[in-house]
Scaffold this active site. Structure first.
Site, PDB file in Angstrom:
ATOM      1  CG  ASN A   1      -3.966  -4.627   2.949  1.00  0.00           C
ATOM      2  OD1 ASN A   1      -3.384  -4.466   1.891  1.00  0.00           O
ATOM      3  ND2 ASN A   1      -3.320  -4.634   4.098  1.00  0.00           N
TER       4      ASN A   1
ATOM      5  NE  ARG B   1      -2.214  -1.377   3.450  1.00  0.00           N
ATOM      6  CZ  ARG B   1      -2.623  -1.157   4.684  1.00  0.00           C
ATOM      7  NH1 ARG B   1      -3.812  -0.629   4.891  1.00  0.00           N
ATOM      8  NH2 ARG B   1      -1.880  -1.476   5.711  1.00  0.00           N
TER       9      ARG B   1
END
Length: 91
Positions: free
Chosen positions: A37, A19
């Site tokens: 996620n 990320r």
């Protein structure tokens, strides 16, 4: 309204700074949106901005950070009725 790019990235993409990598790449390309996620181990990305920058990000998603192992990137342009002022990592 510009098209947004929605991506689902699968493989070893959680717990490997994926990320943060996506945020860094999106910021460098001038894209807005978010990354998060998913419960199934995949990562979801939504970006808005220039089409060329979206294409460049898609290519970078296939590479990922050093610890990642990307197996597949599903990328689709979608109509999205919300715009974002920057790029964020979501939970």
């Amino acid at each position: 309204m510009e098209k947004s790019l929605h991506c689902i990235v699968s493989g070893k993409v959680q717990g490997v700074y994926f990320r943060a990598f996506v945020q860094e790449q999106a910021d460098s390309l001038g894209l807005c949106g978010w990354v998060r996620n998913l419960a199934d181990g995949k990562v979801e990305v939504l970006v808005q901005g220039a089409e060329e920058a979206q294409k460049a990000l898609t290519e970078r998603l296939w590479q990922g950070p050093a610890l990642a192992r990307v197996e597949h990137v599903e990328a689709n342009h979608i109509d999205y009725d919300k715009s974002y002022p920057g790029f964020a990592i979501r939970g």
